[in-house]
Design an enzyme around this catalytic site. Structure first.
Site, PDB file in Angstrom:
ATOM      1  N   SER B  45       6.314   2.558  -0.577  1.00 60.16           N
ATOM      2  CA  SER B  45       6.437   1.112  -0.723  1.00 60.16           C
ATOM      3  C   SER B  45       5.043   0.523  -0.556  1.00 60.16           C
ATOM      4  O   SER B  45       4.345   0.837   0.416  1.00 60.16           O
ATOM      5  CB  SER B  45       7.392   0.567   0.340  1.00 60.16           C
ATOM      6  N   GLU B  46       4.628  -0.324  -1.495  1.00 63.03           N
ATOM      7  CA  GLU B  46       3.207  -0.707  -1.538  1.00 63.03           C
ATOM      8  C   GLU B  46       2.766  -1.570  -0.357  1.00 63.03           C
ATOM      9  O   GLU B  46       1.577  -1.758  -0.135  1.00 63.03           O
ATOM     10  CB  GLU B  46       2.843  -1.370  -2.873  1.00 63.03           C
ATOM     11  N   ASN B  47       3.721  -2.088   0.438  1.00 70.15           N
ATOM     12  CA  ASN B  47       3.305  -2.803   1.641  1.00 70.15           C
ATOM     13  C   ASN B  47       2.976  -1.855   2.798  1.00 70.15           C
ATOM     14  O   ASN B  47       2.722  -2.317   3.912  1.00 70.15           O
ATOM     15  CB  ASN B  47       4.366  -3.831   2.057  1.00 70.15           C
ATOM     16  N   SER B  87      -2.740   1.748   0.817  1.00 67.62           N
ATOM     17  CA  SER B  87      -1.555   1.890  -0.014  1.00 67.62           C
ATOM     18  C   SER B  87      -1.906   1.757  -1.498  1.00 67.62           C
ATOM     19  O   SER B  87      -1.433   2.534  -2.332  1.00 67.62           O
ATOM     20  CB  SER B  87      -0.529   0.823   0.374  1.00 67.62           C
TER      21      SER B  87
END
Lengths: 240, 220
Positions: B45-47, B87
């Site tokens: 998840s890019e967060n 990320s």
């Protein structure tokens, strides 16, 4: 005894305050916000409200400062987090990646009350990292050929197109961490880390809002994500 | 299984053991429910999470643990947290095996628009461009037509382009296309869909792969 001897050697008395304790970086949210003048450029951590320094933002909303330039992934939600500053028209310009989640930002922008600069999320986070790392920018393949890359320098490296991105820096960074020790070493909680570690490196004055302050030595050196040299002041969440 | 779950289930069949997978918002999020039990993938998840687990029960929601859609999630054993710059370095650097994304339009070359709508203020891009640029393989999952019945697969994009990079696979409720140098290739039709219907509802020209097959009922 030996441990005591070693720590005395490692922390010479001259860095200690009058009572033999190191001068604390701990201040109140009110004291923190007093440093911030109208027109300041401020980085604010958080992915939406997750990992946002909500007590510092609330104190900023209580203050008279305006014309702020905010660097943050989002601008909160309507009436929440940075959304309060938008509603009170304290924000002159916002730089971030995703503002559509707050309809009041769209409204302010359309009313020409606020400027917006949009960056892809990875470009934004790297620009902040570059700002804190003393770099003059970088070339990224992301956004080549899109609206976002209009007016940006394009360069072909080894047959691939890139656009130039300048670094981002600010007068202040307001970050949120889970725990600080008295020196300002920080650890974060889960996905609340997000933009906070980079922002802590890229501003003149860095203020960390934390849930808890512990004694030096209580956070293992292996765990520390943000070393204390980046942190100027610490405030406790909800602390006034 | 509803039609969106059908699309998600079809996309899940593309995942291979040990893939690092990023799921976008909408139909892509549903893909997690259909990953075959003998395939272990790691959701990114890019967060700042690798190893995203299922949605928690309401009493186990942790406010500091959300996915890129800001929805509460859990993490699995072996997961890790990292900052946003790290990320996106993973994404841009080609370390994510597959991204499954939603889309507004796809053109005849397989390039997509999925971040802005013409005539509206452009105030959000998020990680859309990064994921499309950097992921090793990009799959788009979408309804074939808009609510008004217009083809989402068009000759030329009328919505702002997300990246010059074309996607690799297009999965809709009607058909599956691969994208090659010379454009779109139909490789599969959904159950009960005729070639004529797919052609009629697709504005962009496409090739028909020699061995294209009628899709079998996809089950979870």
């Amino acid at each position: 005894m030996l441990g005591f001897f070693i720590s005395e050697r490692l922390y010479p008395t001259k860095v200690y305050g009058e009572e033999g304790k190191r001068m604390s970086k701990l201040i109140t949210c009110e004291e923190a916000v007093k440093m911030i003048k109208s027109g300041s450029r401020i980085m604010v951590g958080g992915f939406g409200l997750v990992g946002a320094p909500l007590s510092l933002i609330a104190a900023l909303a209580q203050s008279e400062v305006k014309d702020l330039e905010i660097i943050s992934n989002n601008l909160g939600e309507p009436g929440k987090g940075l959304g309060v500053l938008v509603r009170q028209k304290q924000v002159k310009k916002a730089i971030g990646s995703y503002f559509t989640s707050n309809p009041e930002v769209v409204q302010s922008y359309q009313n020409q009350e606020m400027e917006v600069e949009l960056l892809p999320q990875g470009t934004m986070s790297e620009a902040i990292r570059a700002g804190g790392a003393g770099l003059g920018g970088f070339y990224t393949p992301v956004s080549v050929g899109t609206k976002i890359a209009e007016n940006k320098e394009e360069r072909t490296i080894a047959g691939k197109k890139y656009v130039f991105q300048e670094p981002l820096k600010a007068n202040f960074a307001l970050v949120k961490a889970n725990k600080a020790d008295q020196l300002g070493n920080l650890i974060y909680n889960k996905s609340a880390r997000n933009f906070n570690p980079m922002m802590a490196t890229a501003a003149d004055v860095v203020i960390a809002e934390v849930d808890e302050v512990v004694e030096v030595g209580q956070i293992s050196p292996e765990e520390i994500i943000t070393p204390h040299l980046y942190i100027d002041f610490i405030v406790l969440k909800g602390g006034n | 299984m509803n039609i969106k779950q059908y699309i998600a289930a079809r996309a899940a069949k593309e995942l291979k053991d040990s893939d690092i997978v990023n799921l976008g918002i909408g139909i892509p999020t549903l893909v997690a429910d259909f990953i075959p039990s003998d395939v272990q993938v790691f959701l990114h998840s890019e967060n700042g999470i690798l190893g995203v687990g299922p949605t928690p029960d309401p009493e186990h929601i942790d406010q500091d643990l959300v996915n890129a859609g800001k929805m509460p999630v859990t993490v699995l054993n072996g997961s890790s947290y990292f900052d946003s710059a790290s990320s996106f370095a993973m994404i841009r650097g080609g370390h994510v095996s597959v991204s499954i994304l939603g889309v507004l339009q796809i053109d005849a070359k397989g390039r997509i628009a999925n971040w802005a709508v013409p005539g509206k203020s452009v105030l959000g891009v998020g990680g859309a461009m990064d994921l499309l640029e950097g992921s090793k393989k990009v799959i788009v999952t979408t309804m074939h037509t808009t609510n008004k019945g217009e083809s989402k697969i068009v000759k030329e994009l009328t919505y702002p382009i997300t990246s010059e990079r074309a996607v690799d696979l297009i999965i809709t409720d009607l058909a599956v296309f691969t994208v090659k140098e010379d454009g779109l290739h139909l490789i599969e039709l959904a159950p009960g869909i005729s070639l004529e219907e797919a052609q009629q509802k697709t504005d962009a020209p496409f090739h028909i792969a020699g061995s294209f097959k009628k899709g079998k009922e996809v089950t979870a």
